[in-house]
Design a protein around this motif. Sequence first.
Motif, PDB file in Angstrom:
ATOM      1  N   GLY A 155       0.793  -1.227   0.000  1.00 56.67           N
ATOM      2  CA  GLY A 155       0.000   0.000   0.000  1.00 56.67           C
ATOM      3  C   GLY A 155       0.821   1.270   0.000  1.00 56.67           C
ATOM      4  O   GLY A 155       0.317   2.346  -0.342  1.00 56.67           O
ATOM      5  N   LYS A 156       2.098   1.179   0.359  1.00 60.16           N
ATOM      6  CA  LYS A 156       2.965   2.351   0.353  1.00 60.16           C
ATOM      7  C   LYS A 156       3.597   2.601  -1.021  1.00 60.16           C
ATOM      8  O   LYS A 156       4.325   3.574  -1.202  1.00 60.16           O
ATOM      9  CB  LYS A 156       4.068   2.182   1.392  1.00 60.16           C
ATOM     10  N   LEU A 157       3.311   1.706  -1.957  1.00 62.77           N
ATOM     11  CA  LEU A 157       3.877   1.827  -3.300  1.00 62.77           C
ATOM     12  C   LEU A 157       2.774   2.075  -4.308  1.00 62.77           C
ATOM     13  O   LEU A 157       1.590   1.836  -4.046  1.00 62.77           O
ATOM     14  CB  LEU A 157       4.626   0.536  -3.686  1.00 62.77           C
ATOM     15  N   ILE A 158       3.159   2.555  -5.488  1.00 60.11           N
ATOM     16  CA  ILE A 158       2.225   2.690  -6.608  1.00 60.11           C
ATOM     17  C   ILE A 158       2.850   2.019  -7.820  1.00 60.11           C
ATOM     18  O   ILE A 158       4.034   2.231  -8.121  1.00 60.11           O
ATOM     19  CB  ILE A 158       1.878   4.160  -6.918  1.00 60.11           C
ATOM     20  N   HIS A 159       2.096   1.190  -8.479  1.00 56.01           N
ATOM     21  CA  HIS A 159       2.584   0.466  -9.649  1.00 56.01           C
ATOM     22  C   HIS A 159       2.514   1.369 -10.875  1.00 56.01           C
ATOM     23  O   HIS A 159       1.579   2.159 -11.023  1.00 56.01           O
ATOM     24  CB  HIS A 159       1.738  -0.798  -9.870  1.00 56.01           C
ATOM     25  N   ARG A 160       3.510   1.256 -11.748  1.00 60.45           N
ATOM     26  CA  ARG A 160       3.555   2.115 -12.935  1.00 60.45           C
ATOM     27  C   ARG A 160       2.375   1.889 -13.879  1.00 60.45           C
ATOM     28  O   ARG A 160       2.058   2.751 -14.697  1.00 60.45           O
ATOM     29  CB  ARG A 160       4.876   1.886 -13.681  1.00 60.45           C
ATOM     30  N   LEU A 161       1.731   0.740 -13.797  1.00 59.38           N
ATOM     31  CA  LEU A 161       0.573   0.482 -14.661  1.00 59.38           C
ATOM     32  C   LEU A 161      -0.755   0.813 -13.979  1.00 59.38           C
ATOM     33  O   LEU A 161      -1.824   0.540 -14.531  1.00 59.38           O
ATOM     34  CB  LEU A 161       0.574  -0.987 -15.121  1.00 59.38           C
ATOM     35  N   SER A 162      -0.677   1.418 -12.802  1.00 64.09           N
ATOM     36  CA  SER A 162      -1.907   1.848 -12.124  1.00 64.09           C
ATOM     37  C   SER A 162      -2.367   3.180 -12.697  1.00 64.09           C
ATOM     38  O   SER A 162      -2.474   4.199 -12.001  1.00 64.09           O
ATOM     39  CB  SER A 162      -1.667   1.958 -10.607  1.00 64.09           C
ATOM     40  N   LYS A 163      -2.636   3.151 -14.004  1.00 65.51           N
ATOM     41  CA  LYS A 163      -3.120   4.318 -14.736  1.00 65.51           C
ATOM     42  C   LYS A 163      -4.538   4.028 -15.201  1.00 65.51           C
ATOM     43  O   LYS A 163      -4.949   2.874 -15.261  1.00 65.51           O
ATOM     44  CB  LYS A 163      -2.220   4.616 -15.956  1.00 65.51           C
ATOM     45  N   ALA A 164      -5.262   5.070 -15.522  1.00 64.53           N
ATOM     46  CA  ALA A 164      -6.662   4.908 -15.894  1.00 64.53           C
ATOM     47  C   ALA A 164      -6.853   3.893 -17.019  1.00 64.53           C
ATOM     48  O   ALA A 164      -7.808   3.126 -17.017  1.00 64.53           O
ATOM     49  CB  ALA A 164      -7.238   6.260 -16.311  1.00 64.53           C
ATOM     50  N   ASP A 165      -5.919   3.859 -17.970  1.00 66.84           N
ATOM     51  CA  ASP A 165      -6.091   2.989 -19.134  1.00 66.84           C
ATOM     52  C   ASP A 165      -5.503   1.601 -18.958  1.00 66.84           C
ATOM     53  O   ASP A 165      -5.742   0.719 -19.790  1.00 66.84           O
ATOM     54  CB  ASP A 165      -5.500   3.645 -20.385  1.00 66.84           C
ATOM     55  N   THR A 166      -4.730   1.355 -17.886  1.00 68.05           N
ATOM     56  CA  THR A 166      -4.097   0.038 -17.730  1.00 68.05           C
ATOM     57  C   THR A 166      -4.339  -0.587 -16.359  1.00 68.05           C
ATOM     58  O   THR A 166      -3.844  -1.683 -16.089  1.00 68.05           O
ATOM     59  CB  THR A 166      -2.568   0.152 -17.955  1.00 68.05           C
ATOM     60  N   ILE A 167      -5.081   0.058 -15.492  1.00 69.60           N
ATOM     61  CA  ILE A 167      -5.226  -0.422 -14.122  1.00 69.60           C
ATOM     62  C   ILE A 167      -5.932  -1.774 -14.054  1.00 69.60           C
ATOM     63  O   ILE A 167      -5.700  -2.571 -13.134  1.00 69.60           O
ATOM     64  CB  ILE A 167      -5.979   0.620 -13.259  1.00 69.60           C
ATOM     65  N   SER A 168      -6.771  -2.088 -15.019  1.00 74.06           N
ATOM     66  CA  SER A 168      -7.458  -3.380 -15.048  1.00 74.06           C
ATOM     67  C   SER A 168      -7.028  -4.212 -16.240  1.00 74.06           C
ATOM     68  O   SER A 168      -7.764  -5.084 -16.714  1.00 74.06           O
ATOM     69  CB  SER A 168      -8.981  -3.185 -15.074  1.00 74.06           C
TER      70      SER A 168
END
Length: 343
Positions: A155-168
């Motif tokens: 939870g302290k990190l953010i994944h580079r693909l956690s973007k609107a177009d790639t999060i799922s």
Amino acid sequence: MPSPFEVSFAEIEQNIELYVDEVFSTLQSDFMTMPKGEGFLEYPIFEDGYEALKKNTKGFSILDTESILRLSFEKPIVLIVLRAMLGFTPPEWADAATAEIKLEVPQNAARAIDRRVRLRPGVPLKTSGVTAERVRALVIAACRLLTTGPELVDGKLIHRLSKADTISGLASIAPLADLGVPYSMLLYERFLGRPFAGHRDSVSELVGDVVELAIEELLTKHHISFRKTKRAERIAGFEQAPDFIIPSEYNPRIVIEAKLTNDDGTARDKVTRVQHLRTMSLKDRSLKEGPRYEVIACIAGRGFKQRRQDMKKLLEATQGKIFTLQTIPEMVQYSSLKNYVTR
């Protein structure tokens, strides 16, 4: 009020605050514009690649690796679109491909492929050879990552693909391609990524070259002999080579340091370099002999306007010989350069 290079240093010392203001008044903030540079992609070219990829994937509903590979070789601009969808730099994409496909894709090779595509986006790529194998690895990795989306992270990190177009994964791409992205999400992701950041980084040297080019044109116009040094070049007699030496490195009589920066830390580094040049010019010299060479600073950008104390140091180190993009045309008339004009 006269510029500092038009008066004696004694006059500058008596009114140094006024001369700091005078230099500041000729420094222009030019961060609103950037050179396009070689390899700049206009939007219609990018959109052409996007539409080709959208058609190939049936509106991003299915990513068939072999089909996308064929399209990438036929229409290389598709590679730029894939990289934009990932949100990676070329070296990052190379690392991802190496990890996913277990085929070594050197970062420099990824940069070279990216540059080749930007320079010739409509020219097909060869389908055989080492470069073709690396392109294949990049495309396979992209298809896998875009299909699966981000893995779970702490939870302290953010994944580079956690973007609107790639999060799922693939499930999040098609709806956005059909409906677009909410403006608030576009602004948020722009906030995280900085607009034009990649392009700004790629033309950073061109931006800095503006001042050096103006100096070079002036010296050439007046047929003044000069030596323009290269980045990190070693020159005998100098711990750090100045940007220009007049008339030559074997008989330095004038040295010029040039810098455009909008960052105050970088500006401070340049001030320190100029101060060091001044110190070296006086080394082992008597007051009667004077400095070994004249030190001139040519500066641009708002970075030099941030600290008044640094500008005072620059005025002292150059004895007032500070020129900006606006005043560089006057540099020959108001410095020792006039002694080297041959025509």
